[in-house]
Scaffold this active site. Structure first.
Site, mmCIF file in Angstrom:
data_model
loop_
_atom_site.group_PDB
_atom_site.id
_atom_site.type_symbol
_atom_site.label_atom_id
_atom_site.label_comp_id
_atom_site.label_asym_id
_atom_site.label_seq_id
_atom_site.Cartn_x
_atom_site.Cartn_y
_atom_site.Cartn_z
ATOM 1 N N LYS A 13 0.735 -1.074 -0.249
ATOM 2 C CA LYS A 13 -0.132 0.206 -0.164
ATOM 3 C C LYS A 13 0.681 1.446 -0.110
ATOM 4 O O LYS A 13 0.707 2.338 -0.529
ATOM 5 C CB LYS A 13 -1.526 -0.062 0.831
ATOM 6 C CG LYS A 13 -1.943 -1.319 1.201
ATOM 7 C CD LYS A 13 -3.013 -1.168 2.877
ATOM 8 C CE LYS A 13 -2.297 -1.222 3.599
ATOM 9 N NZ LYS A 13 -1.406 -2.661 3.960
ATOM 10 N N ARG A 88 -9.831 -0.192 7.986
ATOM 11 C CA ARG A 88 -9.504 -0.994 8.186
ATOM 12 C C ARG A 88 -10.341 -1.545 9.141
ATOM 13 O O ARG A 88 -10.478 -2.931 9.778
ATOM 14 C CB ARG A 88 -8.298 -0.839 9.413
ATOM 15 C CG ARG A 88 -7.399 -0.760 8.285
ATOM 16 C CD ARG A 88 -6.073 -0.443 9.603
ATOM 17 N NE ARG A 88 -5.118 -1.212 9.826
ATOM 18 C CZ ARG A 88 -3.582 -1.145 8.964
ATOM 19 N NH1 ARG A 88 -4.076 0.470 8.142
ATOM 20 N NH2 ARG A 88 -3.012 -1.513 9.180
ATOM 21 N N ARG A 127 11.927 -5.639 5.685
ATOM 22 C CA ARG A 127 11.293 -3.377 4.989
ATOM 23 C C ARG A 127 11.927 -3.518 6.042
ATOM 24 O O ARG A 127 12.617 -3.449 7.127
ATOM 25 C CB ARG A 127 10.078 -3.619 5.477
ATOM 26 C CG ARG A 127 9.214 -2.324 4.976
ATOM 27 C CD ARG A 127 7.939 -2.340 5.343
ATOM 28 N NE ARG A 127 7.673 -2.352 6.441
ATOM 29 C CZ ARG A 127 6.518 -2.172 7.234
ATOM 30 N NH1 ARG A 127 5.465 -1.710 5.560
ATOM 31 N NH2 ARG A 127 5.298 -2.882 7.630
ATOM 32 N N ARG A 159 10.973 -1.151 11.187
ATOM 33 C CA ARG A 159 9.723 -1.145 12.386
ATOM 34 C C ARG A 159 10.005 -1.454 13.654
ATOM 35 O O ARG A 159 9.582 -3.301 13.000
ATOM 36 C CB ARG A 159 8.025 -0.863 11.162
ATOM 37 C CG ARG A 159 7.864 0.207 11.299
ATOM 38 C CD ARG A 159 6.674 0.537 9.689
ATOM 39 N NE ARG A 159 5.452 -0.421 9.928
ATOM 40 C CZ ARG A 159 4.314 -0.375 9.662
ATOM 41 N NH1 ARG A 159 4.073 0.101 8.838
ATOM 42 N NH2 ARG A 159 3.167 -1.508 10.265
ATOM 43 N N ARG A 170 -0.650 -9.442 13.087
ATOM 44 C CA ARG A 170 -1.666 -8.291 12.338
ATOM 45 C C ARG A 170 -2.543 -9.191 11.293
ATOM 46 O O ARG A 170 -3.338 -8.546 10.574
ATOM 47 C CB ARG A 170 -0.426 -7.248 11.441
ATOM 48 C CG ARG A 170 0.356 -6.091 12.689
ATOM 49 C CD ARG A 170 2.031 -5.530 12.348
ATOM 50 N NE ARG A 170 1.862 -5.082 11.535
ATOM 51 C CZ ARG A 170 2.873 -4.862 10.219
ATOM 52 N NH1 ARG A 170 3.962 -5.513 10.808
ATOM 53 N NH2 ARG A 170 2.836 -4.533 9.262
HETATM 54 P P1 AP5 Z 1 5.079 -1.326 2.016
HETATM 55 O O1 AP5 Z 1 4.615 -0.421 0.987
HETATM 56 O O2 AP5 Z 1 5.064 -0.797 3.336
HETATM 57 O O3 AP5 Z 1 3.509 -2.198 2.574
HETATM 58 P P2 AP5 Z 1 2.201 -2.308 2.989
HETATM 59 O O4 AP5 Z 1 1.228 -2.550 2.845
HETATM 60 O O5 AP5 Z 1 2.092 -0.257 3.204
HETATM 61 O O6 AP5 Z 1 2.132 -2.601 4.846
HETATM 62 P P3 AP5 Z 1 1.814 -1.937 6.032
HETATM 63 O O7 AP5 Z 1 3.279 -3.172 6.667
HETATM 64 O O8 AP5 Z 1 2.058 -0.347 6.693
HETATM 65 O O9 AP5 Z 1 0.933 -2.077 6.324
HETATM 66 P P4 AP5 Z 1 -0.145 -2.336 7.374
HETATM 67 O O10 AP5 Z 1 -1.147 -1.873 7.236
HETATM 68 O O11 AP5 Z 1 0.499 -3.425 9.269
HETATM 69 O O12 AP5 Z 1 0.637 -1.240 8.648
HETATM 70 P P5 AP5 Z 1 0.563 0.829 8.890
HETATM 71 O O13 AP5 Z 1 1.435 1.036 8.413
HETATM 72 O O14 AP5 Z 1 -0.824 1.238 7.812
HETATM 73 O O15 AP5 Z 1 5.966 -2.891 1.477
HETATM 74 C C1 AP5 Z 1 6.659 -4.181 2.127
HETATM 75 C C2 AP5 Z 1 7.301 -4.595 2.144
HETATM 76 O O16 AP5 Z 1 7.156 -5.353 1.081
HETATM 77 C C3 AP5 Z 1 8.019 -3.452 2.128
HETATM 78 O O17 AP5 Z 1 9.669 -3.459 2.354
HETATM 79 C C4 AP5 Z 1 8.732 -3.044 0.073
HETATM 80 O O18 AP5 Z 1 9.598 -3.120 -0.128
HETATM 81 C C5 AP5 Z 1 8.139 -4.961 0.038
HETATM 82 N N1 AP5 Z 1 7.620 -4.421 -1.108
HETATM 83 C C6 AP5 Z 1 6.568 -3.907 -2.210
HETATM 84 N N2 AP5 Z 1 5.716 -4.140 -3.326
HETATM 85 C C7 AP5 Z 1 6.416 -4.731 -3.437
HETATM 86 C C8 AP5 Z 1 6.771 -6.300 -4.167
HETATM 87 N N3 AP5 Z 1 5.703 -6.073 -5.322
HETATM 88 N N4 AP5 Z 1 7.492 -7.410 -4.461
HETATM 89 C C9 AP5 Z 1 8.244 -7.297 -3.432
HETATM 90 N N5 AP5 Z 1 8.518 -6.582 -2.361
HETATM 91 C C10 AP5 Z 1 7.582 -5.063 -2.388
HETATM 92 O O19 AP5 Z 1 -0.487 -0.451 10.424
HETATM 93 C C11 AP5 Z 1 0.114 0.081 11.550
HETATM 94 C C12 AP5 Z 1 -0.409 -0.281 13.153
HETATM 95 O O20 AP5 Z 1 -0.652 1.751 12.946
HETATM 96 C C13 AP5 Z 1 -1.965 -1.079 12.599
HETATM 97 O O21 AP5 Z 1 -1.072 -2.564 12.989
HETATM 98 C C14 AP5 Z 1 -2.739 -0.394 13.684
HETATM 99 O O22 AP5 Z 1 -1.614 -0.952 15.369
HETATM 100 C C15 AP5 Z 1 -2.480 1.370 13.539
HETATM 101 N N6 AP5 Z 1 -3.130 1.590 12.798
HETATM 102 C C16 AP5 Z 1 -2.910 2.399 10.917
HETATM 103 N N7 AP5 Z 1 -4.035 2.403 10.498
HETATM 104 C C17 AP5 Z 1 -5.259 2.093 11.318
HETATM 105 C C18 AP5 Z 1 -6.467 2.412 11.606
HETATM 106 N N8 AP5 Z 1 -7.363 3.552 10.615
HETATM 107 N N9 AP5 Z 1 -6.936 1.496 12.557
HETATM 108 C C19 AP5 Z 1 -6.987 1.138 13.953
HETATM 109 N N10 AP5 Z 1 -4.936 0.820 13.623
HETATM 110 C C20 AP5 Z 1 -4.575 1.627 12.868
HETATM 111 MG MG MG Z 2 2.434 0.847 4.884
#
Ligand code: AP5
Ligand code: MG
Length: 213
Positions: A13, A88, A127, A159, A170
């Site tokens: 994402k 979410r 990552r 992270r 997660r």
């Molecule tokens: P990346 O692009 O970083 O993936 P992502 O989908 O952004 O993954 P996140 O871990 O950020 O998602 P998340 O939803 O768990 O975390 P968030 O920060 O939103 O890519 C991942 C890796 O793969 C990277 O190393 C990248 O280089 C690699 N990659 C990408 N594309 C690739 C490809 N095509 N091939 C190979 N490799 C690839 O949330 C964190 C925490 O915040 C949550 O757990 C929760 O506690 C809280 N939170 C956030 N939003 C909410 C909400 N709306 N409600 C409640 N709690 C929330």
């Molecule tokens: Mg992300």
């Protein structure tokens, strides 16, 4: 154009959102990035949120809904926005519908990035992040200089929630609380499914086809 990026942790994402910002000229709104900034600043919200985030659990709905309510009213969202990691839960999606309705707007597309769980663990353990929001991978998406962000020159970090135990939690919570949103938005005719395996550029091209086509 108002877009939602939906997908499990590690689906790409954040990676895709950065490219979409450049192409579409609308901002990325990542609740994860906003919460991590609050943790870093040590605000009351950050201290509270960190407990949930490190355990791989969702932060309470009212906290993230409040963040989004304020953020989408800002001037840079006048032409639209890309929501990354929000909504979410069904409660968050319903709150978003209400907010947009009040502004005379709607969601245009929900980009659902599909990656099997088996690929996600490797993506997340490898990552490396920058505080500017850019994300890299030690194998699949290396920065030009090891440990340094290509975009801003910042020092990359691992992270706190990218540890195996938190990742497993997660994923469980994604399937339980967030995956039902695919149904929620399918019923509204908004979902654009995008296979999230393959090269970052190919996935980006598929997303652009879906939103512009
Ligand atoms: P990346 O692009 O970083 O993936 P992502 O989908 O952004 O993954 P996140 O871990 O950020 O998602 P998340 O939803 O768990 O975390 P968030 O920060 O939103 O890519 C991942 C890796 O793969 C990277 O190393 C990248 O280089 C690699 N990659 C990408 N594309 C690739 C490809 N095509 N091939 C190979 N490799 C690839 O949330 C964190 C925490 O915040 C949550 O757990 C929760 O506690 C809280 N939170 C956030 N939003 C909410 C909400 N709306 N409600 C409640 N709690 C929330
Ligand atoms: Mg992300």
């Amino acid at each position: 154009m108002n877009l939602i990026l939906l997908g499990p942790p590690g689906a790409g994402k954040g990676t895709q959102a950065k490219k979409m910002v450049e192409k579409l000229g609308i901002p990325q709104i990542s609740t994860g990035d906003i919460l991590r900034a609050a943790v870093k600043e040590g605000t009351a919200m950050g201290i509270e949120a960190k407990k949930y985030m490190d355990a791989g659990k969702l932060v309470p709905d009212e906290v993230v809904i409040g963040i989004i309510r304020d953020r989408i009213k800002e001037a840079d969202c006048a032409k639209g926005f890309i929501l990354d990691g929000f909504p979410r839960t069904v409660a968050q999606a319903e709150a978003l519908d209400e907010m947009l309705k009040g502004m005379g707007q709607d969601i245009d597309h929900v980009i659902s990035i599909e990656v099997p769980d088996s690929a996600l663990l490797e993506r997340l353990t490898g990552r490396r992040m920058c505080s500017c929001g850019a994300s890299y991978h030690i194998m699949f998406n290396k920065p030009k200089q090891e440990g340094i962000c290509d975009l801003c020159g910042g020092k990359l970090y691992h992270r706190d929630d990218d540890k195996e135990e938190a990742i497993t939690e997660r994923l469980v919570n994604y399937h339980r609380q967030t995956a039902p949103l695919i149904d929620f938005y399918t019923k509204k005719g908004k979902v654009r499914p995008i296979p999230g395996t393959g090269s970052v550029d190919d996935i980006f091209a598929a997303i652009m086809d879906a939103v512009e086509g």
